[in-house]
Write a protein that holds these residues in place. Sequence first.
Motif, PDB file in Angstrom:
ATOM      1  N   ASP A 286       9.098 -11.355  11.617  1.00  0.00           N
ATOM      2  CA  ASP A 286       9.934 -10.331  10.982  1.00  0.00           C
ATOM      3  C   ASP A 286       9.256  -8.964  10.957  1.00  0.00           C
ATOM      4  OD1 ASP A 286      12.055 -12.015  10.508  1.00  0.00           O
ATOM      5  OD2 ASP A 286      11.268 -12.695   8.593  1.00  0.00           O
ATOM      6  N   VAL A 287       8.718  -8.575  12.094  1.00  0.00           N
ATOM      7  CA  VAL A 287       8.155  -7.226  12.229  1.00  0.00           C
ATOM      8  C   VAL A 287       9.278  -6.283  12.640  1.00  0.00           C
ATOM      9  CG1 VAL A 287       6.532  -5.780  13.492  1.00  0.00           C
ATOM     10  CG2 VAL A 287       5.868  -8.089  12.809  1.00  0.00           C
ATOM     11  N   VAL A 288       9.468  -5.226  11.871  1.00  0.00           N
ATOM     12  CA  VAL A 288      10.544  -4.275  12.134  1.00  0.00           C
ATOM     13  C   VAL A 288      10.001  -3.129  12.971  1.00  0.00           C
ATOM     14  CG1 VAL A 288      12.141  -2.641  11.111  1.00  0.00           C
ATOM     15  CG2 VAL A 288      11.812  -4.887  10.066  1.00  0.00           C
ATOM     16  N   ILE A 289      10.682  -2.859  14.065  1.00  0.00           N
ATOM     17  CA  ILE A 289      10.337  -1.725  14.931  1.00  0.00           C
ATOM     18  C   ILE A 289      11.590  -0.887  15.135  1.00  0.00           C
ATOM     19  CG2 ILE A 289       9.613  -1.040  17.247  1.00  0.00           C
ATOM     20  CD1 ILE A 289       7.817  -3.425  17.366  1.00  0.00           C
ATOM     21  N   VAL A 290      11.448   0.402  14.945  1.00  0.00           N
ATOM     22  CA  VAL A 290      12.570   1.318  15.083  1.00  0.00           C
ATOM     23  C   VAL A 290      12.432   2.051  16.406  1.00  0.00           C
ATOM     24  CG1 VAL A 290      13.802   3.267  14.081  1.00  0.00           C
ATOM     25  CG2 VAL A 290      12.697   1.590  12.599  1.00  0.00           C
ATOM     26  N   THR A 320      20.033  -2.996  12.799  1.00  0.00           N
ATOM     27  CA  THR A 320      20.455  -1.620  12.509  1.00  0.00           C
ATOM     28  C   THR A 320      21.430  -1.581  11.343  1.00  0.00           C
ATOM     29  OG1 THR A 320      20.192  -1.116  14.857  1.00  0.00           O
ATOM     30  CG2 THR A 320      21.428   0.457  13.520  1.00  0.00           C
ATOM     31  N   GLU A 321      22.462  -2.441  11.385  1.00  0.00           N
ATOM     32  CA  GLU A 321      23.439  -2.461  10.292  1.00  0.00           C
ATOM     33  C   GLU A 321      22.774  -2.905   8.993  1.00  0.00           C
ATOM     34  OE1 GLU A 321      26.729  -4.844  11.359  1.00  0.00           O
ATOM     35  OE2 GLU A 321      27.317  -3.614  13.079  1.00  0.00           O
ATOM     36  N   LEU A 322      21.871  -3.893   9.101  1.00  0.00           N
ATOM     37  CA  LEU A 322      21.175  -4.350   7.903  1.00  0.00           C
ATOM     38  C   LEU A 322      20.321  -3.236   7.312  1.00  0.00           C
ATOM     39  CD1 LEU A 322      20.446  -6.692   6.015  1.00  0.00           C
ATOM     40  CD2 LEU A 322      18.617  -7.303   7.622  1.00  0.00           C
ATOM     41  N   ALA A 323      19.672  -2.458   8.201  1.00  0.00           N
ATOM     42  CA  ALA A 323      18.848  -1.352   7.708  1.00  0.00           C
ATOM     43  C   ALA A 323      19.706  -0.298   7.023  1.00  0.00           C
ATOM     44  CB  ALA A 323      18.070  -0.734   8.869  1.00  0.00           C
ATOM     45  N   SER A 324      20.894  -0.043   7.603  1.00  0.00           N
ATOM     46  CA  SER A 324      21.783   0.929   6.970  1.00  0.00           C
ATOM     47  C   SER A 324      22.235   0.446   5.601  1.00  0.00           C
ATOM     48  CB  SER A 324      22.999   1.170   7.873  1.00  0.00           C
ATOM     49  OG  SER A 324      22.602   1.681   9.122  1.00  0.00           O
ATOM     50  N   MET A 325      22.569  -0.840   5.522  1.00  0.00           N
ATOM     51  CA  MET A 325      22.971  -1.401   4.232  1.00  0.00           C
ATOM     52  C   MET A 325      21.812  -1.354   3.245  1.00  0.00           C
ATOM     53  SD  MET A 325      25.262  -4.644   5.505  1.00  0.00           S
ATOM     54  CE  MET A 325      25.551  -5.162   3.806  1.00  0.00           C
ATOM     55  N   GLN A 326      20.605  -1.613   3.759  1.00  0.00           N
ATOM     56  CA  GLN A 326      19.448  -1.562   2.874  1.00  0.00           C
ATOM     57  C   GLN A 326      19.231  -0.141   2.376  1.00  0.00           C
ATOM     58  OE1 GLN A 326      15.968  -3.360   4.493  1.00  0.00           O
ATOM     59  NE2 GLN A 326      14.642  -2.725   2.815  1.00  0.00           N
ATOM     60  N   GLY A 327      19.484   0.836   3.280  1.00  0.00           N
ATOM     61  CA  GLY A 327      19.353   2.223   2.847  1.00  0.00           C
ATOM     62  C   GLY A 327      20.374   2.563   1.770  1.00  0.00           C
ATOM     63  N   GLN A 328      21.610   2.087   1.969  1.00  0.00           N
ATOM     64  CA  GLN A 328      22.639   2.322   0.952  1.00  0.00           C
ATOM     65  C   GLN A 328      22.272   1.628  -0.352  1.00  0.00           C
ATOM     66  OE1 GLN A 328      26.358   1.089   2.615  1.00  0.00           O
ATOM     67  NE2 GLN A 328      26.229   2.500   4.365  1.00  0.00           N
ATOM     68  N   PHE A 482       6.781   5.475  11.069  1.00  0.00           N
ATOM     69  CA  PHE A 482       8.206   5.577  11.366  1.00  0.00           C
ATOM     70  C   PHE A 482       8.705   4.422  12.216  1.00  0.00           C
ATOM     71  CE2 PHE A 482       7.009  10.114  10.838  1.00  0.00           C
ATOM     72  CZ  PHE A 482       7.832  10.412   9.780  1.00  0.00           C
ATOM     73  N   ALA A 483       7.785   3.773  12.924  1.00  0.00           N
ATOM     74  CA  ALA A 483       8.207   2.788  13.922  1.00  0.00           C
ATOM     75  C   ALA A 483       8.155   1.366  13.428  1.00  0.00           C
ATOM     76  CB  ALA A 483       7.334   2.915  15.181  1.00  0.00           C
ATOM     77  N   GLY A 495       2.827   3.601   5.021  1.00  0.00           N
ATOM     78  CA  GLY A 495       4.202   4.027   4.828  1.00  0.00           C
ATOM     79  C   GLY A 495       4.958   3.100   3.926  1.00  0.00           C
ATOM     80  N   ARG A 496       6.305   3.353   3.825  1.00  0.00           N
ATOM     81  CA  ARG A 496       7.150   2.571   2.941  1.00  0.00           C
ATOM     82  C   ARG A 496       8.030   1.598   3.713  1.00  0.00           C
ATOM     83  NH1 ARG A 496       8.589   3.418  -2.093  1.00  0.00           N
ATOM     84  NH2 ARG A 496      10.760   2.987  -1.583  1.00  0.00           N
ATOM     85  N   GLY A 497       7.589   1.195   4.899  1.00  0.00           N
ATOM     86  CA  GLY A 497       8.340   0.187   5.632  1.00  0.00           C
ATOM     87  C   GLY A 497       9.660   0.699   6.130  1.00  0.00           C
ATOM     88  N   ILE A 498      10.760   0.040   5.746  1.00  0.00           N
ATOM     89  CA  ILE A 498      12.069   0.314   6.315  1.00  0.00           C
ATOM     90  C   ILE A 498      12.609   1.668   5.910  1.00  0.00           C
ATOM     91  CG2 ILE A 498      13.430  -0.705   4.464  1.00  0.00           C
ATOM     92  CD1 ILE A 498      13.985  -1.067   8.266  1.00  0.00           C
ATOM     93  N   GLY A 499      12.145   2.233   4.778  1.00  0.00           N
ATOM     94  CA  GLY A 499      12.662   3.533   4.331  1.00  0.00           C
ATOM     95  C   GLY A 499      12.406   4.629   5.341  1.00  0.00           C
ATOM     96  N   LEU A 500      11.145   4.809   5.740  1.00  0.00           N
ATOM     97  CA  LEU A 500      10.822   5.833   6.721  1.00  0.00           C
ATOM     98  C   LEU A 500      11.368   5.474   8.096  1.00  0.00           C
ATOM     99  CD1 LEU A 500       7.172   6.748   5.663  1.00  0.00           C
ATOM    100  CD2 LEU A 500       9.281   8.028   5.254  1.00  0.00           C
ATOM    101  N   ALA A 501      11.426   4.174   8.400  1.00  0.00           N
ATOM    102  CA  ALA A 501      12.036   3.759   9.664  1.00  0.00           C
ATOM    103  C   ALA A 501      13.506   4.153   9.699  1.00  0.00           C
ATOM    104  CB  ALA A 501      11.886   2.250   9.850  1.00  0.00           C
ATOM    105  N   LEU A 502      14.177   4.012   8.571  1.00  0.00           N
ATOM    106  CA  LEU A 502      15.587   4.391   8.491  1.00  0.00           C
ATOM    107  C   LEU A 502      15.750   5.904   8.647  1.00  0.00           C
ATOM    108  CD1 LEU A 502      18.412   3.248   8.031  1.00  0.00           C
ATOM    109  CD2 LEU A 502      18.096   3.612   5.586  1.00  0.00           C
ATOM    110  N   VAL A 503      14.783   6.673   8.142  1.00  0.00           N
ATOM    111  CA  VAL A 503      14.819   8.125   8.309  1.00  0.00           C
ATOM    112  C   VAL A 503      14.789   8.484   9.790  1.00  0.00           C
ATOM    113  CG1 VAL A 503      13.510  10.256   7.939  1.00  0.00           C
ATOM    114  CG2 VAL A 503      13.829   8.649   6.056  1.00  0.00           C
TER     115      VAL A 503
END
Length: 539
Positions: A286-290, A320-328, A482-483, A495-503
């Motif tokens: 579960d490594v997230v890469i943007v 991508t959709e999950l990250a957007s939902m997580q951002g929301q 960011f990545a 960093g803050r993980g998915i937050g900056l990746a979502l940015v």
Amino acid sequence: MWSLRSPWSRRSLAGQFLAFQLVVVAVVLVAVAAVSVNQSTKEFRDVRGQRMIAVAENLASTPIVRERFADPFAAQILAPDVDRAVALSGAGVADLADPSGLVRVSSDPSRIGQILDLKDSGAKEGRAWFGDLDVDGVHSLAGQVPINDVNGVVLAIVSVSERYPSVWQLLSGAGERLLLYLGLGAALGMLASWLLSRRIKRQTRGLEIAEIASLADHREALLHSIREGVVAVNNDGVITVLNDSAQALLDVTPTAVGRRVAEVGLDPAVTEFLLSGEDGRAAQSDVVIVTGTRVLALNRRSATSQGQRIGSVTTMRDSTELASMQGQLSSHKSVTDTLRAQTHEFANQLHTISGLVQLGEFDSVHDFVGALTRRRAEISDAVTQHISDPAVAALLIAKTTLAAESGVALTIAPDSRLSALDPALATDVITLLGNLIDNAVDVSEGSREAHVTIHLDDLAGMTISVTDSGPGVPEHLREAIFARGVTSKPEVPGGRGIGLALVRLVSAQLGGMVDVADAPSGGACFRVTLPPTRLVDHA
């Protein structure tokens, strides 16, 4: 049911391979035998051809032959000499003919009166010659010598011939060793073929060709039908498997299979992750890469065969959709935290007002409520005089209260300016600004003179800058924050993980970019730049 397959196709794979190898061995043996026969034939022709000329010259030089070859009874007179020449030389037939080719004397009486073949012979021109002739329908080697007078005129021709040996005679003449070698070669070839066929049977686990083909077809169908992307990389960093989903997620073509990962043109973070398994590193989950357009969750495992590492297999899914939902969700959580902070603050203020009322200090109540009102108005005015978009202004007011609860002063730069935005764009700006502010407040909390400064500008495109008083971001981590991130943990190093990746993802979707640099007063400065075509001014 009767099988429609041929007997060959009904054989096992090992049996087919054994039969094929035996055919190969047989072909090799036939080729060796053919070469040996050819060499023996050439040797026979060279050696025996000179021998036939020598015998013919010896017969032609015999005095009685030279004296009586034209005698009407030459066939009877010269027969003993002709027979003796054949017996001593081992030749087959000896003939004595006139210049026209008519046989006058022969070791085979039935040939007397026949015409000797002289079309290719040089004997009729007065030269010794040897070559191939058909003697009574038998392919033979002949040597021919002329009998000349003192002036060089051809008076007669002596021809001595010997039939070519059979193939078996040529092989036998090549020596017993050749036959022995051929026999040993055949035996060793058959033994090696049998052993190799057994090994193939073990290596294929007893599966036949149709079963192997069926397994390969099922493997391809499964790999290309699953929704998750699958990428296999061998120990040399070469892509060996790339299913349809992986091609779509990584934006590559099927031609990437067989090429090195570094040559395909993948996102640098993806390339680094795929190649990080070459040195035998532990599996990662579960490594997230943007990337530029997607948020990918990757899992890597080592691939082994018979105890040997053969590479790594990486699966990936589009988050991508999950990250957007997580951002929301993070935005909603931020609003909830803000309301909780305001509720806590209002409760304290109500308790204070209640106490003053109970004490009868009505003038103090009036002064206290007035001070609170002015303070709220100052916060609202500080935001709304620079920010015309109501959604963004509301976010900044809420974040100011929330940051104050954490002991961090959040201020807006005096030269900030933001007009009203299209609702869709405002939502994206809120996502960008909210994640950057949360990151800045987290790293500034507990620092000396903890503060966060926000600067917004939409004169030429849109620029969003968030400066904090934290420890800053090391230069070697400025791309990684960011990545990459880990979905199962709220933070990653730097960093803050998915937050900056979502940015980064939202910035890329809007056609912009995000970067980080050192702030003049210490800490870090995150800067998002968006093109002007994305802005809609409703002011």
